[in-house]
Design a protein around this motif. Structure first.
Motif, PDB file in Angstrom:
ATOM      1  N   LEU A  98      11.296   8.316  -1.352  1.00 15.19           N
ATOM      2  CA  LEU A  98      12.491   7.758  -0.712  1.00 15.19           C
ATOM      3  C   LEU A  98      13.688   7.777  -1.657  1.00 15.19           C
ATOM      4  CD1 LEU A  98      11.097   4.787   1.404  1.00 15.19           C
ATOM      5  CD2 LEU A  98      11.890   7.019   2.201  1.00 15.19           C
ATOM      6  N   ILE A  99      13.455   7.498  -2.924  1.00 16.89           N
ATOM      7  CA  ILE A  99      14.559   7.550  -3.897  1.00 16.89           C
ATOM      8  C   ILE A  99      15.092   8.978  -4.001  1.00 16.89           C
ATOM      9  CG2 ILE A  99      15.136   7.336  -6.346  1.00 16.89           C
ATOM     10  CD1 ILE A  99      13.218   4.894  -6.402  1.00 16.89           C
ATOM     11  N   ARG A 100      14.186   9.947  -4.084  1.00 15.19           N
ATOM     12  CA  ARG A 100      14.598  11.356  -4.160  1.00 15.19           C
ATOM     13  C   ARG A 100      15.363  11.754  -2.903  1.00 15.19           C
ATOM     14  NH1 ARG A 100      11.767  16.061  -2.395  1.00 15.19           N
ATOM     15  NH2 ARG A 100      12.782  17.906  -3.240  1.00 15.19           N
ATOM     16  N   TYR A 101      14.852  11.359  -1.748  1.00 13.59           N
ATOM     17  CA  TYR A 101      15.500  11.727  -0.495  1.00 13.59           C
ATOM     18  C   TYR A 101      16.866  11.051  -0.348  1.00 13.59           C
ATOM     19  CZ  TYR A 101      11.037  13.799   0.883  1.00 13.59           C
ATOM     20  OH  TYR A 101       9.897  14.565   0.946  1.00 13.59           O
ATOM     21  N   ARG A 102      16.976   9.831  -0.810  1.00 12.20           N
ATOM     22  CA  ARG A 102      18.287   9.158  -0.762  1.00 12.20           C
ATOM     23  C   ARG A 102      19.275   9.890  -1.663  1.00 12.20           C
ATOM     24  NH1 ARG A 102      18.689   3.132  -2.841  1.00 12.20           N
ATOM     25  NH2 ARG A 102      18.092   4.247  -4.722  1.00 12.20           N
ATOM     26  N   ASN A 103      18.828  10.306  -2.838  1.00 18.27           N
ATOM     27  CA  ASN A 103      19.701  11.065  -3.745  1.00 18.27           C
ATOM     28  C   ASN A 103      20.114  12.397  -3.133  1.00 18.27           C
ATOM     29  OD1 ASN A 103      19.584   9.004  -5.625  1.00 18.27           O
ATOM     30  ND2 ASN A 103      17.935   9.954  -6.794  1.00 18.27           N
TER      31      ASN A 103
ATOM     32  N   PRO B 206       0.829  -1.209   0.000  1.00 23.20           N
ATOM     33  CA  PRO B 206       0.000   0.000   0.000  1.00 23.20           C
ATOM     34  C   PRO B 206       0.869   1.267   0.000  1.00 23.20           C
ATOM     35  CG  PRO B 206      -0.208  -1.197   2.085  1.00 23.20           C
ATOM     36  CD  PRO B 206       0.658  -2.015   1.199  1.00 23.20           C
ATOM     37  N   GLU B 207       0.424   2.269  -0.702  1.00 25.74           N
ATOM     38  CA  GLU B 207       1.098   3.574  -0.799  1.00 25.74           C
ATOM     39  C   GLU B 207       2.456   3.501  -1.492  1.00 25.74           C
ATOM     40  OE1 GLU B 207       0.863   6.043   2.824  1.00 25.74           O
ATOM     41  OE2 GLU B 207      -0.286   4.385   3.680  1.00 25.74           O
ATOM     42  N   ARG B 208       2.742   2.406  -2.130  1.00 27.53           N
ATOM     43  CA  ARG B 208       4.032   2.206  -2.788  1.00 27.53           C
ATOM     44  C   ARG B 208       4.337   3.304  -3.805  1.00 27.53           C
ATOM     45  NH1 ARG B 208       5.622  -0.284  -7.695  1.00 27.53           N
ATOM     46  NH2 ARG B 208       7.638  -1.303  -7.569  1.00 27.53           N
ATOM     47  N   GLU B 209       3.357   3.665  -4.600  1.00 27.10           N
ATOM     48  CA  GLU B 209       3.564   4.627  -5.682  1.00 27.10           C
ATOM     49  C   GLU B 209       3.866   6.032  -5.160  1.00 27.10           C
ATOM     50  OE1 GLU B 209       3.979   3.500  -8.724  1.00 27.10           O
ATOM     51  OE2 GLU B 209       3.548   1.522  -7.882  1.00 27.10           O
ATOM     52  N   GLU B 210       3.457   6.332  -3.941  1.00 23.52           N
ATOM     53  CA  GLU B 210       3.774   7.640  -3.364  1.00 23.52           C
ATOM     54  C   GLU B 210       5.115   7.598  -2.633  1.00 23.52           C
ATOM     55  OE1 GLU B 210       3.302  10.343   0.382  1.00 23.52           O
ATOM     56  OE2 GLU B 210       1.728   8.865   0.181  1.00 23.52           O
TER      57      GLU B 210
ATOM     58  N   ALA C 267      27.486  21.272  -0.842  1.00 20.63           N
ATOM     59  CA  ALA C 267      26.068  20.927  -1.015  1.00 20.63           C
ATOM     60  C   ALA C 267      25.240  21.265   0.216  1.00 20.63           C
ATOM     61  CB  ALA C 267      25.916  19.450  -1.359  1.00 20.63           C
ATOM     62  N   LEU C 268      25.834  21.172   1.368  1.00 20.01           N
ATOM     63  CA  LEU C 268      25.083  21.438   2.594  1.00 20.01           C
ATOM     64  C   LEU C 268      24.511  22.855   2.593  1.00 20.01           C
ATOM     65  CD1 LEU C 268      24.319  19.774   5.014  1.00 20.01           C
ATOM     66  CD2 LEU C 268      26.302  20.658   6.212  1.00 20.01           C
ATOM     67  N   ASN C 269      25.233  23.777   1.981  1.00 20.60           N
ATOM     68  CA  ASN C 269      24.749  25.152   1.869  1.00 20.60           C
ATOM     69  C   ASN C 269      24.138  25.432   0.508  1.00 20.60           C
ATOM     70  OD1 ASN C 269      25.645  25.830   4.431  1.00 20.60           O
ATOM     71  ND2 ASN C 269      27.697  26.209   3.678  1.00 20.60           N
ATOM     72  N   GLY C 270      24.569  24.704  -0.518  1.00 22.58           N
ATOM     73  CA  GLY C 270      24.193  25.026  -1.888  1.00 22.58           C
ATOM     74  C   GLY C 270      22.879  24.453  -2.380  1.00 22.58           C
ATOM     75  N   ILE C 271      22.441  23.330  -1.833  1.00 16.78           N
ATOM     76  CA  ILE C 271      21.197  22.711  -2.297  1.00 16.78           C
ATOM     77  C   ILE C 271      20.016  23.516  -1.771  1.00 16.78           C
ATOM     78  CG2 ILE C 271      19.711  20.683  -2.063  1.00 16.78           C
ATOM     79  CD1 ILE C 271      22.131  18.943  -2.192  1.00 16.78           C
ATOM     80  N   THR C 272      19.142  23.887  -2.686  1.00 13.50           N
ATOM     81  CA  THR C 272      17.971  24.684  -2.290  1.00 13.50           C
ATOM     82  C   THR C 272      16.666  23.938  -2.556  1.00 13.50           C
ATOM     83  OG1 THR C 272      17.937  25.743  -4.456  1.00 13.50           O
ATOM     84  CG2 THR C 272      19.142  26.876  -2.695  1.00 13.50           C
ATOM     85  N   GLU C 273      16.742  22.708  -3.005  1.00 15.10           N
ATOM     86  CA  GLU C 273      15.523  21.978  -3.366  1.00 15.10           C
ATOM     87  C   GLU C 273      14.837  21.281  -2.199  1.00 15.10           C
ATOM     88  OE1 GLU C 273      16.735  18.348  -5.843  1.00 15.10           O
ATOM     89  OE2 GLU C 273      18.510  19.641  -5.879  1.00 15.10           O
ATOM     90  N   ILE C 274      15.460  21.275  -1.030  1.00 12.10           N
ATOM     91  CA  ILE C 274      14.838  20.666   0.143  1.00 12.10           C
ATOM     92  C   ILE C 274      13.941  21.709   0.805  1.00 12.10           C
ATOM     93  CG2 ILE C 274      15.221  19.629   2.412  1.00 12.10           C
ATOM     94  CD1 ILE C 274      17.936  18.647   1.329  1.00 12.10           C
ATOM     95  N   GLU C 275      12.699  21.312   1.015  1.00 14.33           N
ATOM     96  CA  GLU C 275      11.731  22.212   1.638  1.00 14.33           C
ATOM     97  C   GLU C 275      11.342  21.681   3.013  1.00 14.33           C
ATOM     98  OE1 GLU C 275       8.515  22.418  -1.137  1.00 14.33           O
ATOM     99  OE2 GLU C 275       9.767  23.297  -2.713  1.00 14.33           O
ATOM    100  N   LYS C 276      10.705  22.525   3.782  1.00 13.28           N
ATOM    101  CA  LYS C 276      10.281  22.109   5.127  1.00 13.28           C
ATOM    102  C   LYS C 276       9.279  20.960   5.053  1.00 13.28           C
ATOM    103  CE  LYS C 276      11.461  26.319   7.425  1.00 13.28           C
ATOM    104  NZ  LYS C 276      11.162  27.349   8.374  1.00 13.28           N
ATOM    105  N   GLY C 277       8.484  20.896   3.983  1.00 16.94           N
ATOM    106  CA  GLY C 277       7.547  19.789   3.805  1.00 16.94           C
ATOM    107  C   GLY C 277       8.267  18.461   3.649  1.00 16.94           C
ATOM    108  N   ASP C 278       9.428  18.475   2.988  1.00 11.98           N
ATOM    109  CA  ASP C 278      10.239  17.257   2.855  1.00 11.98           C
ATOM    110  C   ASP C 278      10.734  16.807   4.228  1.00 11.98           C
ATOM    111  OD1 ASP C 278      10.085  17.187   0.008  1.00 11.98           O
ATOM    112  OD2 ASP C 278      11.683  18.686  -0.109  1.00 11.98           O
TER     113      ASP C 278
END
Length: 141
Positions: free
Chosen positions: A54-59, A45-49, A70-81
């Motif tokens: 998880l793949i994105r977060y692992r990357n 269940p919920e596999r497609e979501e 990267a710790l300062n440079g990545i801007t694609e992480i949001e508070k929702g993540d």
């Protein structure tokens, strides 16, 4: 200046990874193991979501941990993540996550199937004994 969201995300990811490692009895790569289980079991269940997240977060974790700046440079992480990964960590730790629920149902299915097979065998033996007794009673044997 350090991006606090990135640091919080990395911390939350590490916590999730530790819980997944304990869940699967491995030393490292807990989130990767969770991903592998989602890939193997198509009817979770919920596999497609969950799988793409998880793949994105692992990357993202790999970028944060291994790329310079990267710790300062990545801007694609949001508070929702960050919130999602924290909630998912709680779900996994309580064994209410999709893999745990799926494995629980699969175990119950296997136990039920095994019990049904045992029932069929016992019933067959009882019918054979009953038939032999009936044949002996009527003098056929």
């Amino acid at each position: 200046m350090i991006n606090k969201t990135n640091v919080s995300f990395l911390t939350a990811y590490i916590e999730l990874d530790k819980i997944c490692c304990r869940r699967f009895g491995i030393q490292s790569g807990g989130v990767s193991m969770y991903i592998n289980k989602l890939v193997q079991e198509r009817f979770v269940p919920e596999r497609e979501e969950i799988l793409p997240r998880l793949i994105r977060y692992r990357n993202l974790r790999n970028k944060l941990a291994h790329e310079d700046g990267a710790l300062n440079g990545i801007t694609e992480i949001e508070k929702g993540d960050l919130k999602w990964i924290q909630n998912f960590t709680k779900t996994v730790s309580k064994k209410k996550d999709p893999i745990s629920l799926y494995e629980g149902k699969a175990d119950r299915y296997v136990r039920g199937k095994r019990a049904a097979n045992i029932f069929k065998i016992v019933l067959g033996v009882l019918l054979a004994i009953g038939a032999a007794v009936a044949l002996k009673f009527f003098g056929v044997i």
